[in-house]
Design a protein around this motif. Structure first.
Motif, short mmCIF file in Angstrom:
data_model
loop_
_atom_site.label_atom_id
_atom_site.label_comp_id
_atom_site.label_asym_id
_atom_site.label_seq_id
_atom_site.Cartn_x
_atom_site.Cartn_y
_atom_site.Cartn_z
N THR A 1 5.59 1.35 12.62
CA THR A 1 5.39 2.48 13.53
C THR A 1 6.36 2.46 14.70
OG1 THR A 1 3.67 1.18 14.65
CG2 THR A 1 2.95 2.76 12.96
N LYS A 2 6.97 1.31 14.97
CA LYS A 2 7.86 1.19 16.12
C LYS A 2 9.25 0.64 15.76
CE LYS A 2 4.07 0.39 19.38
NZ LYS A 2 3.48 -0.56 20.38
N GLY A 3 9.48 0.34 14.50
CA GLY A 3 10.76 -0.22 14.13
C GLY A 3 10.88 -0.44 12.65
N THR A 4 12.05 -0.94 12.24
CA THR A 4 12.37 -1.12 10.83
C THR A 4 13.05 -2.47 10.62
OG1 THR A 4 12.67 1.25 10.47
CG2 THR A 4 13.73 -0.21 8.89
N LEU A 5 12.73 -3.11 9.53
CA LEU A 5 13.43 -4.32 9.10
C LEU A 5 14.15 -4.01 7.79
CD1 LEU A 5 10.69 -7.04 9.70
CD2 LEU A 5 12.59 -6.42 11.22
N ARG B 1 4.01 0.11 7.76
CA ARG B 1 3.40 1.20 7.01
C ARG B 1 3.98 1.37 5.61
NH1 ARG B 1 -1.08 1.74 8.49
NH2 ARG B 1 -1.16 3.75 7.41
N LEU B 2 5.29 1.17 5.47
CA LEU B 2 5.96 1.40 4.19
C LEU B 2 6.82 0.20 3.82
CD1 LEU B 2 7.19 5.07 4.70
CD2 LEU B 2 5.15 4.34 3.45
N TYR C 1 15.08 -5.22 0.48
CA TYR C 1 13.88 -4.46 0.78
C TYR C 1 13.90 -4.02 2.24
CZ TYR C 1 11.60 -8.87 2.52
OH TYR C 1 11.29 -10.04 3.16
N THR C 2 13.12 -2.98 2.51
CA THR C 2 13.00 -2.40 3.84
C THR C 2 11.53 -2.28 4.20
OG1 THR C 2 15.05 -1.13 3.57
CG2 THR C 2 13.51 -0.38 5.27
N VAL C 3 11.21 -2.65 5.42
CA VAL C 3 9.85 -2.49 5.94
C VAL C 3 9.91 -1.54 7.12
CG1 VAL C 3 7.79 -3.62 6.82
CG2 VAL C 3 9.33 -4.88 5.28
N LEU D 1 1.66 1.94 1.94
CA LEU D 1 2.25 2.15 0.62
C LEU D 1 3.44 1.23 0.42
CD1 LEU D 1 2.23 6.05 0.39
CD2 LEU D 1 0.63 4.46 -0.71
N ALA D 2 3.61 0.79 -0.82
CA ALA D 2 4.77 -0.02 -1.20
C ALA D 2 5.36 0.55 -2.49
CB ALA D 2 4.38 -1.48 -1.40
N GLN D 3 6.67 0.60 -2.55
CA GLN D 3 7.37 1.03 -3.76
C GLN D 3 8.48 0.03 -4.07
OE1 GLN D 3 8.56 5.01 -2.37
NE2 GLN D 3 7.16 5.88 -3.86
N PHE D 4 8.68 -0.21 -5.37
CA PHE D 4 9.82 -1.03 -5.76
C PHE D 4 10.32 -0.62 -7.13
CE2 PHE D 4 6.29 -3.67 -7.40
CZ PHE D 4 6.74 -4.02 -8.67
N VAL D 5 11.60 -0.89 -7.36
CA VAL D 5 12.24 -0.67 -8.65
C VAL D 5 12.87 -1.99 -9.07
CG1 VAL D 5 14.02 0.56 -9.92
CG2 VAL D 5 12.70 1.75 -8.16
N ALA D 6 12.57 -2.42 -10.30
CA ALA D 6 13.17 -3.63 -10.88
C ALA D 6 13.89 -3.23 -12.16
CB ALA D 6 12.09 -4.66 -11.17
#
Length: 359
Positions: free
Chosen positions: A249-253, A150-151, A244-246, A229-234
């Motif tokens: 709905t059931k977990g995170t990387l 999701r994010l 980066y983090t993903v 949605l995706a956000q990034f700062v360079a």
């Protein structure tokens, strides 16, 4: 032909430290020419890398017209990518081009047209598409291990040296083009989709003369289909960070480090805050892997996954991001879906080498 003969066009830092040392590791590629305006240094590099011929830029077209090379690796400033690539493609030479593919959508399209007309292959140098860590992340998402992604959130920054050509507007320099493209490309493949809207803000720093022509920092939000949605700062003005983090709905990387070729991608998988697994990518030379893959495409006559259209997509989005920064208004984007994404079929196992010559 059992090896693809490359001309290295632009013998600067990235060619010296990463591309040229990797070629000998591939088994299916070799350096046959170096195109450079630095005569003595280029001659020394040529001797170090097996006796390739050295050609100045005035001799580029004659080299292309010869049968002494099969492909070019373009590592010039962004503003020169299209010219040198189109000349190579029209001469029937395959082209591996550093990202971003070119400064404008029109130039990218002209490069793709030249490739289609001659039949010579065009590949955008997305080295992360060919190393195991990035593919492991994408495979875990595809298997549904974190549910529906999701994010996406990413930071890529470091302190840029004054005087670097990436700080010059004439070469379409800046943190978005140089390192933000990694975040952007990662988000597209994490979601397996193209963004439909972007908004962005940029900063030129606090009276830092390095950022008179380009931004110090760019912050971007992208809307994808299905409400993702995706956000990034360079940034060229921060402490070194690439991660980066993903969130699904059931977990995170959590991926840190994520993008640099000198390190191994490291991954933590979590669910409800509890660590589920830890992974570190196997040793792999990113530049060797991408070169081995492209050479295989050339030898087999197959289209690369990260083709010209892949580079065009990122340039289209980056130009929309720039428009959002300039106008203060979000920008709509319409792109065709990608027919493929990085996966096990794009992986190539090429060992790293410590043998390099860097001026």
């Amino acid at each position: 032909m059992d090896k693809v003969r490359y001309a290295v066009v632009g013998a600067g830092w990235i060619s010296q430290i990463a591309f040229m040392p990797a070629v000998a590791q591939t088994g299916n590629s070799e350096i046959s020419a170096i195109v450079s305006g630095s005569g003595p240094a280029a001659q020394e590099l040529a001797r170090f890398h097996g006796g390739a011929e050295v050609v100045d830029y005035d001799g580029y077209d004659a080299l292309l017209a010869s049968d002494r090379i099969d492909a070019v690796y373009i590592a010039l400033p962004n503003s020169l990518h299209a010219d040198y690539t189109i000349r190579a493609l029209r001469a029937g030479k395959h082209a591996l081009v550093e990202k971003p593919l070119a400064p404008t959508v029109a130039e990218c399209e002209a490069m793709i047209t030249a490739s289609d007309a001659s039949g010579a292959l065009l590949m955008t140098a997305y080295r992360l598409h060919h190393e195991p860590g990035t593919v492991e992340v994408l495979e875990r998402i595809r298997r549904g291990e974190i549910g529906d992604p999701r994010l996406f959130s990413s930071v890529f920054g470091f302190q840029s040296d004054a005087g670097n050509h990436r700080l010059r507007a004439e070469h379409w320099g800046g943190p978005l083009q140089d390192i933000g493209v990694y975040c952007l490309n990662a988000a597209r493949h994490v979601f397996g989709d193209e963004p439909i809207e972007v908004c962005a803000m940029g900063s030129h720093g606090d009276n830092d003369p390095r950022f008179a022509e380009v931004e110090e920092t760019v912050a971007v939000t992208m809307r994808f289909p299905r409400g993702r949605l995706a956000q990034f700062v360079a940034s060229f003005g921060t402490d070194a960070q690439d991660s980066y983090t993903v969130l699904g709905t059931k977990g995170t990387l959590q991926i840190d480090p994520a993008y640099r070729f000198e390190t191994h991608l490291a991954l933590r998988q979590l669910a409800d805050g509890a660590e589920q697994s830890v992974y570190t990518a196997a040793d792999c030379d990113h530049f060797g892997a991408q070169t081995a893959y492209f050479s295989e495409c050339i030898l087999r006559g197959t289209r690369p996954e990260n083709d010209g259209a892949e580079g065009l997509a990122d340039v289209t989005i980056m130009r929309a991001i720039e428009a959002a920064m300039q106008t203060g208004q979000s920008q709509k984007i319409t792109l065709p879906p990608r027919p493929s994404h990085p996966g096990p079929d794009t992986l190539r196992d090429v060992p790293r080498t410590d043998r390099r010559l860097v001026f």
